[in-house]
Design a protein around this motif. Structure first.
Motif, mmCIF file in Angstrom:
data_model
loop_
_atom_site.group_PDB
_atom_site.id
_atom_site.type_symbol
_atom_site.label_atom_id
_atom_site.label_comp_id
_atom_site.label_asym_id
_atom_site.label_seq_id
_atom_site.Cartn_x
_atom_site.Cartn_y
_atom_site.Cartn_z
ATOM 1 N N GLU A 222 2.230 1.858 -3.374
ATOM 2 C CA GLU A 222 0.798 2.204 -3.881
ATOM 3 C C GLU A 222 0.554 3.989 -3.804
ATOM 4 O O GLU A 222 0.455 4.319 -4.992
ATOM 5 C CB GLU A 222 -0.369 1.385 -4.385
ATOM 6 N N ARG A 223 0.426 4.177 -2.928
ATOM 7 C CA ARG A 223 0.598 5.555 -2.464
ATOM 8 C C ARG A 223 1.691 6.121 -2.644
ATOM 9 O O ARG A 223 1.649 7.876 -3.610
ATOM 10 C CB ARG A 223 0.489 5.516 -1.138
ATOM 11 N N THR A 224 3.373 5.779 -2.476
ATOM 12 C CA THR A 224 4.205 6.645 -3.751
ATOM 13 C C THR A 224 3.985 7.435 -4.809
ATOM 14 O O THR A 224 3.982 7.862 -5.571
ATOM 15 C CB THR A 224 5.427 5.994 -3.422
ATOM 16 N N GLU B 168 1.187 6.580 -6.536
ATOM 17 C CA GLU B 168 0.232 8.184 -7.115
ATOM 18 C C GLU B 168 0.841 9.280 -6.473
ATOM 19 O O GLU B 168 0.699 10.752 -7.317
ATOM 20 C CB GLU B 168 -1.235 7.387 -6.046
ATOM 21 N N LEU B 169 1.395 9.974 -5.500
ATOM 22 C CA LEU B 169 1.986 11.131 -4.961
ATOM 23 C C LEU B 169 3.012 11.502 -5.901
ATOM 24 O O LEU B 169 2.910 12.599 -7.029
ATOM 25 C CB LEU B 169 2.706 11.337 -3.890
ATOM 26 N N ARG C 47 0.804 -1.505 0.272
ATOM 27 C CA ARG C 47 0.079 -0.103 0.076
ATOM 28 C C ARG C 47 0.860 0.863 0.087
ATOM 29 O O ARG C 47 0.799 2.716 -0.599
ATOM 30 C CB ARG C 47 -0.504 -0.322 0.986
#
Length: 787
Positions: free
Chosen positions: A378-380, A382-383, A375
Motif C-alpha cells: 500500500e505504501r509503495t 502511495e509513493l 502495508r
C-alpha cells in the motif's frame, strides 16, 4: 493521636532551614552578578562616551573644514578677478559685495602694507582704516600662502571675527591681500548643528587658546581663554581626557584639530549624565535584593509546611505495608510525595499492570507481522502516485520558468530598444534641425553657418559613438589585438587622465614589477580605462583619489566555480579604485546593463560600463566590481596573459593633421549616397577617384586601369561581398593595396571578434580626417589586403 517524635521535629526544622538557605543562596549570586554587570556596563558606557565625544570632535572639525574650505574656494576664484588685473577697485568693490552676500562673510582687499582698499561692509569711497593683523599680512606676502587667523577684533566691525587671508599675485608679485572675515556666531551655529545631546558642550579654540565659538552660552564664553586642562590635554592631533569645562562642569571630553585652521574642536559630555543611570540602577537593585530575601524566607516556610505534613502522615502509616494493607490517602499536592505514596501502597498493582502490558505488546507484534506485506504494498503505491504528481509539477514549473525567461528577454530587448530610440532621436533631432537651418540660411545667402554645421557633425559623431558602444556591449566590434606592455600604456595615459579628472581628483598609479604581457586591442583598452576614470571622477563630486594598479593574477578553479563565463588561468590585472560614493546592491546588479545610469539627465548615456564589459568579455577576460556605499569602488579588469615571447606593440600615435595624396583610388560601394560622399571626400583630399557600384564593375576597372593604387571597398554588398572582391582583385593585381569599410563586419574579415591578420579596416561612419589618415597609412606601406 501522638505528636511528632523529636527526630521528626528536627527533620521538619531542617527542611525549612535548608529551603530558606537555598532561596537566599540562589538570590545572592544573582544580585552579585547583577552588580558586577552594572559596574561593567558603567565602564562600557564611559568608554562609549569617550568614543562618542572623539567621533563628535572629528565630525565637528570636518564640518568646520568644509565651511572654511567652501569660503577658501570662492575666495580663490575672486583672486583671479579681471577687475583686480585691471586695477578697477570700484568694480571689484561691487563684486566683493555680491560675494559677501552669497558667502555670508565680509570681503575686504588690502595692500601689502595692510592698508584697506576695499571693504564690502562699507560703501565705496568711505575712508578705511589699516588692517587688524599686520604681522599675519607680512607672513602671507613673504610666504605667499593662505592664513586663517585666531580670534581678533575687526578694525571695521569692532567685533570678534576670524579672518581668512589669501595673496593676490599679479605678474609674479604679491600685489594685494584678499580677506574674508566671519564672526564667531557663524561658527557657533555650525557647532549647534552637530546633533550632540542637549547637555553636551562643543567649543572651538584657536591656536592661542582662546574660545572662538561655543554651542551654548556663546556670548558668555567667546573670547575667554580655554581651561588649563583643555590646553594641557590638546597638544596632539586628537585625543580624549577627563576634565572640567569652562563653566566648571566635570566632563569626558574629546578633541580633534581642524586641518585648514589648526584650531582645536573640543566636545565634552557631563560625567553626571554617564553615572546617573548606573546609580539609579544600583539603588533599584538593592531594593530588589531586600524584597527578594524577605520573599525567599516566606516561600521557604510555605514550602516546608507543604512537604513536611504529608511526609509525617506517610511515616505514621508505613507499618500497614507489613500486613499488605494500603496506605491512607494523604492528599499531598507535591508530585514527588504523591508518587512515593503510590509506590508504597500499590507495588503489587504496578507489577501486575506491567505483566499485562507485556502480553499486549507481544500480541501487537504478532499482528504487525501478519499485515506487514500488505502495508508495504500500500505504501509503495502511495509513493508511486506521489512521484508521478511530483514529475508533473516539475514539468509545469519548467514550462513556467521558460515563459518567465522569455518575458525577461523581451523586457531587456524593450529597455535596450527604448534607450537606443531615445538617444538616436535626440541626435537625429540635432542633425535635422541644424541641416534645415543651414539650408534656409544658405538660401538667404548667409555664410555664417559654421556653428550649425558643427552641431550637425557633432550629432552624427555622437550617433557613431553610440553605435560603437552598442557593438562593444554586444561583443560585435572588430578588435585589433596586439602584444602590449600594460604598464607602459597606463604610464602614457597618466597626463591625459590627470587633465580629464581635474584638480580635485589626485591620480596615483601603482605599477607592478615583472608584469606579464597582455594580448588585447590597445586602443579599446585605453578607451576602457578612460571610461572607468571618468565614472570614478563623477562619483567623487567633492574630489578624492583615483588609483590605477597593475598586477599579475591567477584565477583558480575555486574562483571560477562561483563566477560564470570565467576560464581558470593567468591574467594581467588592472584595478581602478576611487574614494567616491560607492554603489549599493541594487545598482551593482544593474551596473553593466545598457542605458542604465545613476547620473542626472544629460550627464551620461548609460553605455560606458556596458562598453567596458563587452570589450573585456570579447577579449577573453573577466571584470569584477567591488563597492559599498560610502566606501568607494574598485573595478578589476582581468586580461588574458600573452604566453608567447615577443616585443610589445608600439602604442598608437594620432596623426597631427589631415593627410592628402595624388594616387588613384577605386571606391566600391553599393549605396549611391555613401559612394558619392566618399568620392567627393577623396577628391577633396587630392586623390584621383574612380567609382563602382559592385564587384563586376570594379574588376573591369582594375583590369583596364593599371594606375589604380588602392581598392577602397565596402564589405557588405549584394551578390559578391567586399572580401571576395578583394581576393579576386589581388589575383589580378598582387601589388594592389586594399582598404575595407563597413558599418557591421559580420564574418567576412572578422572572426571571433578579432580582425583577420593583414586586413586594414575603416569602420563606418568616419570623418574626413579618419579617412585621410587611413588611406595615407595603407598607401605608405601599411598592411596589404592579404588575409
Amino acid at each position: 493521636m501522638t505528636g511528632p517524635s523529636p527526630a521528626a521535629r528536627r527533620s521538619e526544622w531542617s527542611i525549612r532551614l535548608l529551603l530558606a538557605f537555598l532561596g537566599i543562596g540562589l538570590l545572592v549570586p544573582t544580585l552579585i552578578f547583577a552588580g558586577i554587570l552594572l559596574w561593567r556596563i558603567g565602564n562600557l558606557e564611559a568608554e562609549r562616551t569617550r568614543i562618542t565625544v572623539l567621533e563628535s570632535a572629528r565630525r565637528t572639525a570636518l564640518a568646520i573644514d568644509r565651511s572654511l574650505g567652501s569660503i577658501l574656494g570662492a575666495m580663490q576664484v575672486l583672486t583671479t578677478s579681471a577687475n583686480l588685473a585691471r586695477g578697477d577697485l570700484q568694480a571689484f568693490h561691487r563684486q566683493a559685495v555680491e560675494a559677501s552676500a552669497v558667502l555670508g562673510v565680509n570681503v575686504s582687499l588690502r595692500g601689502t602694507d595692510s592698508q584697506q582698499l576695499v571693504n564690502a561692509r562699507l560703501p565705496w569711497g568711505t575712508p578705511l582704516p589699516m588692517g587688524s593683523d599686520p604681522a599675519t599680512d607680512r607672513a602671507v606676502v613673504q610666504q605667499r600662502t593662505i592664513a586663517v587667523s585666531d580670534l581678533v577684533i575687526g578694525a571695521t566691525a569692532g567685533e570678534p571675527i576670524i579672518v581668512i587671508t589669501l595673496p593676490v599675485t599679479l605678474n609674479g608679485q604679491v600685489t594685494y591681500l584678499l580677506s574674508a572675515s566671519l564672526n564667531s556666531d557663524r561658527l557657533s551655529q555650525i557647532l549647534r548643528e552637530q546633533g550632540v545631546p542637549q547637555d553636551w558642550i562643543i567649543a572651538a579654540v584657536d591656536r592661542r587658546g582662546t574660545i572662538i565659538a561655543r554651542n551654548v552660552e556663546t556670548e558668555r564664553f567667546v573670547g575667554q581663554p580655554a581651561t588649563a586642562d583643555l590646553q594641557a590635554n590638546t597638544g596632539g592631533q586628537e585625543g580624549v581626557w577627563t576634565g572640567t569645562a569652562r563653566d566648571g562642569t566635570p566632563v569626558i571630553a574629546g578633541y580633534a584639530r581642524s586641518r585648514v585652521s589648526d584650531w582645536r574642536l573640543a566636545v565634552g559630555g557631563p560625567i553626571s549624565s554617564v553615572r546617573a543611570p548606573i546609580a539609579f540602577s544600583l539603588q533599584y537593585l538593592l531594593l530588589i535584593g531586600i524584597v527578594g530575601v524577605v520573599a525567599s524566607v516566606l516561600l521557604a516556610l510555605w514550602l516546608a509546611r507543604l512537604v513536611s505534613r504529608p511526609l509525617a502522615a506517610l511515616a505514621s502509616g508505613s507499618g500497614r505495608l507489613v500486613h499488605g494493607e494500603g496506605l491512607p490517602p494523604v492528599g499531598s499536592r507535591v508530585s514527588e510525595i504523591a508518587r512515593l505514596e503510590q509506590s508504597l501502597g500499590a507495588a503489587a498493582l504496578a507489577i501486575a499492570e506491567r505483566r499485562r502490558e507485556r502480553d499486549r505488546a507481544l500480541a501487537d507484534v504478532q499482528a504487525l507481522n501478519q499485515t506487514l506485506e500488505a502495508r508495504v504494498a500500500e505504501r509503495t503505491a502511495e509513493l508511486s502516485t506521489a512521484n508521478t504528481a511530483l514529475r508533473e509539477e516539475m514539468a509545469g514549473r519548467a514550462r513556467t520558468e521558460a515563459q518567465l525567461r522569455q518575458l525577461q528577454k523581451m523586457e531587456a530587448v524593450g529597455q535596450l530598444t527604448g534607450g537606443i530610440a531615445h538617444d538616436f532621436n535626440n541626435m537625429l533631432a540635432v542633425i535635422i534641425s541644424s541641416l534645415n537651418l543651414l539650408q534656409r540660411r544658405l538660401a538667404r545667402g548667409e555664410t555664417d553657418v559654421g556653428r550649425l554645421a558643427d552641431a550637425a557633425l557633432e550629432g552624427a559623431q555622437r550617433a557613431a559613438s553610440l553605435t560603437q558602444r552598442l557593438l562593444a556591449f554586444s561583443r560585435q566590434q572588430a578588435l585589433s589585438p596586439a602584444v602590449i606592455d600594460v604598464n607602459r600604456l597606463v604610464g602614457t595615459m597618466s597626463e591625459m587622465l590627470s587633465r580629464t579628472l581635474g584638480e580635485t581628483v589626485r591620480l596615483e598609479t601603482v605599477l607592478a614589477g615583472g608584469l606579464w604581457k597582455a594580448h588585447v586591442d590597445p586602443g579599446q583598452l585605453e578607451s576602457a580605462i578612460l571610461n572607468l576614470a571618468v565614472n570614478a571622477r563623477d562619483a567623487m563630486p567633492e574630489g578624492g583619489r583615483l588609483t590605477i594598479e597593475t598586477a599579475n593574477a591567477y584565477l583558480d578553479d575555486g574562483y571560477v566555480a562561483t563566477h560564470a563565463d570565467v576560464v581558470p588561468g593567468q591574467y594581467v590585472l588592472i584595478a581602478v579604485t576611487d574614494t567616491g560614493t560607492g554603489m549599493d546592491a541594487d545598482v551593482l546588479a544593474k551596473a553593466f546593463e545598457p542605458f542604465f545610469t545613476t547620473k542626472p539627465v544629460g550627464r551620461g548615456t548609460g553605455l560606458g560600463l556596458s562598453q567596458v564589459y563587452g570589450f573585456v568579455k570579447q577579449s577573453g577576460g573577466h571584470i569584477k566590481i567591488y563597492s559599498e556605499p560610502g566606501h568607494g569602488t574598485t573595478m578589476k579588469l582581468y586580461l588574458p596573459r600573452h604566453q608567447m615571447d615577443g616585443e610589445p606593440a608600439a602604442l598608437p600615435i594620432l596623426p597631427s593633421g589631415t593627410s592628402t595624396g595624388t594616387e588613384t583610388v577605386l571606391v566600391v560601394e553599393d549605396d549611391d549616397r555613401v559612394r558619392m560622399t566618399t568620392v567627393e571626400a577623396l577628391v577633396d583630399l587630392g586623390y584621383t577617384v574612380l567609382a563602382a557600384d559592385g564587384a563586376a564593375a570594379a574588376l573591369t576597372l582594375i583590369e583596364t586601369r593599371p594606375e589604380i593604387a588602392l581598392l577602397f571597398t565596402d564589405i557588405v554588398m549584394p551578390e559578391v561581398n567586399g572580401r571576395k572582391l578583394a581576393d579576386a582583385a589581388l589575383k589580378l593585381r598582387p601589388d594592389l593595396k586594399v582598404l575595407f569599410t563597413t558599418g557591421y563586419t559580420r564574418n567576412a574579415v572578422v572572426h571571433n571578434g578579432v580582425l583577420d591578420h593583414g586586413v586594414e579596416l575603416l569602420g563606418k561612419p568616419f570623418t574626413i580626417q579618419q579617412l585621410a589618415a587611413k588611406v595615407r597609412h595603407v598607401l605608405d606601406g601599411g598592411r596589404d589586403g592579404e588575409g
